[in-house]
Design a protein around this motif. Structure first.
Motif, PDB file in Angstrom:
ATOM      1  N   ALA A 194      -0.760  -0.146 -12.494  1.00 41.65           N
ATOM      2  CA  ALA A 194      -0.372  -1.604 -12.762  1.00 41.65           C
ATOM      3  C   ALA A 194      -0.444  -2.352 -12.202  1.00 41.65           C
ATOM      4  O   ALA A 194      -0.329  -2.189 -10.580  1.00 41.65           O
ATOM      5  CB  ALA A 194       0.922  -2.163 -13.519  1.00 41.65           C
ATOM      6  N   THR A 195      -1.281  -3.847 -12.066  1.00 38.77           N
ATOM      7  CA  THR A 195      -2.200  -5.265 -11.064  1.00 38.77           C
ATOM      8  C   THR A 195      -1.420  -5.993 -11.201  1.00 38.77           C
ATOM      9  O   THR A 195      -1.753  -6.718 -10.099  1.00 38.77           O
ATOM     10  CB  THR A 195      -3.720  -5.329 -11.274  1.00 38.77           C
ATOM     11  OG1 THR A 195      -3.643  -5.995 -12.948  1.00 38.77           O
ATOM     12  CG2 THR A 195      -4.338  -4.066 -11.109  1.00 38.77           C
ATOM     13  N   GLY A 196      -0.350  -6.105 -11.789  1.00 39.21           N
ATOM     14  CA  GLY A 196       0.308  -7.232 -11.761  1.00 39.21           C
ATOM     15  C   GLY A 196       0.838  -8.179 -10.350  1.00 39.21           C
ATOM     16  O   GLY A 196       1.328  -8.744 -10.304  1.00 39.21           O
ATOM     17  N   ASP A 197       2.124  -6.483  -9.645  1.00 38.35           N
ATOM     18  CA  ASP A 197       2.608  -6.921  -8.333  1.00 38.35           C
ATOM     19  C   ASP A 197       1.493  -6.962  -6.775  1.00 38.35           C
ATOM     20  O   ASP A 197       2.114  -6.836  -5.933  1.00 38.35           O
ATOM     21  CB  ASP A 197       3.482  -5.954  -8.394  1.00 38.35           C
ATOM     22  CG  ASP A 197       4.576  -6.218  -9.632  1.00 38.35           C
ATOM     23  OD1 ASP A 197       4.795  -7.824  -9.530  1.00 38.35           O
ATOM     24  OD2 ASP A 197       6.179  -5.609  -9.848  1.00 38.35           O
ATOM     25  N   VAL A 198       0.510  -6.320  -7.460  1.00 40.60           N
ATOM     26  CA  VAL A 198      -0.560  -6.006  -6.083  1.00 40.60           C
ATOM     27  C   VAL A 198      -0.877  -7.361  -6.245  1.00 40.60           C
ATOM     28  O   VAL A 198      -1.553  -8.006  -6.407  1.00 40.60           O
ATOM     29  CB  VAL A 198      -1.639  -5.663  -6.607  1.00 40.60           C
ATOM     30  CG1 VAL A 198      -2.810  -4.798  -6.040  1.00 40.60           C
ATOM     31  CG2 VAL A 198      -0.871  -4.149  -7.542  1.00 40.60           C
ATOM     32  N   LEU A 200       0.789  -1.157   0.096  1.00 41.19           N
ATOM     33  CA  LEU A 200       0.392  -0.111  -0.363  1.00 41.19           C
ATOM     34  C   LEU A 200       0.681   1.167  -0.392  1.00 41.19           C
ATOM     35  O   LEU A 200       0.527   2.026  -0.473  1.00 41.19           O
ATOM     36  CB  LEU A 200      -1.055  -0.068   1.276  1.00 41.19           C
ATOM     37  CG  LEU A 200      -2.244   0.921   1.217  1.00 41.19           C
ATOM     38  CD1 LEU A 200      -3.077   0.816  -0.052  1.00 41.19           C
ATOM     39  CD2 LEU A 200      -2.785   0.480   2.411  1.00 41.19           C
ATOM     40  N   ILE A 201       2.075   0.840   0.682  1.00 43.05           N
ATOM     41  CA  ILE A 201       2.675   2.196   1.221  1.00 43.05           C
ATOM     42  C   ILE A 201       3.645   2.309  -0.821  1.00 43.05           C
ATOM     43  O   ILE A 201       3.600   3.291  -1.332  1.00 43.05           O
ATOM     44  CB  ILE A 201       4.076   1.900   1.941  1.00 43.05           C
ATOM     45  CG1 ILE A 201       3.594   2.394   3.857  1.00 43.05           C
ATOM     46  CG2 ILE A 201       5.305   2.871   1.975  1.00 43.05           C
ATOM     47  CD1 ILE A 201       4.327   1.675   4.152  1.00 43.05           C
ATOM     48  N   ARG A 202       3.574   1.531  -1.536  1.00 39.91           N
ATOM     49  CA  ARG A 202       4.449   0.894  -2.585  1.00 39.91           C
ATOM     50  C   ARG A 202       3.313   2.566  -3.639  1.00 39.91           C
ATOM     51  O   ARG A 202       3.880   3.146  -4.309  1.00 39.91           O
ATOM     52  CB  ARG A 202       4.587   0.393  -3.527  1.00 39.91           C
ATOM     53  CG  ARG A 202       5.997  -0.196  -2.710  1.00 39.91           C
ATOM     54  CD  ARG A 202       6.485  -1.620  -3.547  1.00 39.91           C
ATOM     55  NE  ARG A 202       6.192  -2.545  -3.654  1.00 39.91           N
ATOM     56  CZ  ARG A 202       5.696  -3.480  -2.711  1.00 39.91           C
ATOM     57  NH1 ARG A 202       6.653  -3.176  -1.622  1.00 39.91           N
ATOM     58  NH2 ARG A 202       4.616  -4.825  -3.376  1.00 39.91           N
ATOM     59  N   LEU A 203       2.115   1.717  -3.096  1.00 40.36           N
ATOM     60  CA  LEU A 203       1.250   2.306  -4.205  1.00 40.36           C
ATOM     61  C   LEU A 203       1.041   3.743  -4.052  1.00 40.36           C
ATOM     62  O   LEU A 203       0.852   4.238  -5.039  1.00 40.36           O
ATOM     63  CB  LEU A 203      -0.308   1.299  -3.578  1.00 40.36           C
ATOM     64  CG  LEU A 203      -1.633   1.896  -4.849  1.00 40.36           C
ATOM     65  CD1 LEU A 203      -1.288   2.003  -6.502  1.00 40.36           C
ATOM     66  CD2 LEU A 203      -2.680   1.334  -4.414  1.00 40.36           C
ATOM     67  N   ARG A 204       1.102   4.628  -2.287  1.00 39.57           N
ATOM     68  CA  ARG A 204       1.247   5.612  -3.109  1.00 39.57           C
ATOM     69  C   ARG A 204       1.875   6.299  -3.035  1.00 39.57           C
ATOM     70  O   ARG A 204       1.999   7.211  -3.547  1.00 39.57           O
ATOM     71  CB  ARG A 204       1.175   5.280  -0.772  1.00 39.57           C
ATOM     72  CG  ARG A 204       0.886   7.663  -0.405  1.00 39.57           C
ATOM     73  CD  ARG A 204       1.230   7.313   1.220  1.00 39.57           C
ATOM     74  NE  ARG A 204       2.188   7.129   0.848  1.00 39.57           N
ATOM     75  CZ  ARG A 204       2.740   6.672   2.174  1.00 39.57           C
ATOM     76  NH1 ARG A 204       2.124   7.344   3.318  1.00 39.57           N
ATOM     77  NH2 ARG A 204       4.260   6.835   2.878  1.00 39.57           N
TER      78      ARG A 204
END
Length: 330
Positions: free
Chosen positions: A90-94, A71-75
């Protein structure tokens, strides 16, 4: 730390029951122990309880922090984006648990993108539709002014002609703003262009405007070739020159210079305070309310420079009086 912290909430939920269970187990062990061993058992239980509580806190803190990293990486990824970057995440590494959140964010980005595109199309269509009737209105007013020289009529026609010219200028600015949007720009339109020739043509178009204000406008041109879009670069040059003439007082001077990979527009007007030099490139910012304008000219210059990979800066003119705008092309 916020009262809504996940870590603190987990600690409040888990630590008290675990400690109570350990206390209950310790109390039972204390009661079952032989009388002469109870003091040693009590010390051991207290030590074990403290170590266990600290271990639980560390484990919960580490587990939650590790679980929040995606979540921090997404932010961080969203914060690093430009304001006009509406590409889906991108949803590959989520992780599986975050997929609904990312899907919701992508849905919102899609709706924002559709709204921005609709506004962009509307802006382009309105600007295109207004240009032709405004040009016709200007021609008719000029014809009317040439045939009716009476003072009252000439004054009224002059006012209408001035208002029409401002509307034409603002319409052209809206169209230039739409063309310069990064997501609308097509790299295929780039071609080798003689920057000095573009500037020479542009300066000639402003001679009359400068003469009316008794401003000495000149140019110092060296051969320079840049890769660019002809229409957008002409918009950039026109807006820089127009801005310089507008803010230069009567009997002032405006000089446009070209060097290899560099365009400079210099005036001896009031200049721009250092604290406001970044703000002038924002839309609808005007430093002088006494000067007519929409506050879009320098924003257009900034957007055109960005899509051409050029660096735009403003500083003091020679002698510390006036403003010097520079566009450095790659």
């Amino acid at each position: 730390m916020s009262a809504h912290s996940i870590r603190l909430r987990l600690l409040k939920w888990l630590i008290p029951p675990v400690l109570l269970m350990n206390l209950a187990a310790g109390a039972l062990a204390y009661m079952l122990a032989a009388p002469h061993l109870r003091e040693a058992v009590l010390r051991t239980l207290v030590l074990v309880e403290c170590v266990f509580a600290l271990a639980c806190v560390a484990l919960i803190w580490f587990s939650v922090s590790n679980g929040l990293r995606p979540l921090i990486r997404l932010r961080s990824e969203l914060n690093a984006r430009e304001g006009n970057d509406l590409a889906p995440v991108a949803t590959g590494d989520v992780p599986y648990e975050l997929e609904p959140v990312v899907a919701a964010v992508n849905g919102l980005l899609g709706k924002v993108g559709e709204g921005a595109q609709a506004r962009q199309d509307f802006l382009v269509n309105v600007a295109h539709q207004l240009r032709t009737p405004l040009a016709g209105l200007k021609t008719q007013l000029e014809w009317l002014g040439a045939r009716h020289a009476e003072p009252d009529t000439a004054h009224s026609v002059g006012l209408m002609l001035s208002a029409t010219e401002r509307m034409i200028r603002q319409t052209n600015q809206l169209l230039a703003l739409a063309r310069a949007e990064p997501d609308q720009f097509e790299k295929a339109r780039l071609e080798p262009l003689a920057l000095d020739a573009l500037v020479a043509d542009a300066v000639q178009a402003f001679v009359d405007q400068a003469t009316l204000k008794h401003i000495d406008i000149g140019f110092d041109l060296q051969p320079a070739t840049v890769s660019g879009d002809r229409f957008l670069l002409r918009d950039l040059i026109d807006n820089l020159i127009d801005n310089a003439i507008r803010y230069t007082p009567p009997h002032g001077a405006v000089t446009v210079s070209v060097r290899p990979g560099l365009l400079m527009v210099e005036d001896n007007g009031p200049g721009i305070p250092p604290a406001q030099r970044e703000q002038v490139f924002n839309r609808y910012v005007r430093l002088d309310d006494k000067t007519h304008g929409s506050g879009l000219g320098l924003a257009i210059v900034r957007d055109i420079a960005v899509v051409h990979g050029a660096r735009l800066s403003v500083g003091e003119a020679a002698g510390g009086c006036g403003a010097l705008f520079q566009v450095k092309f790659p």
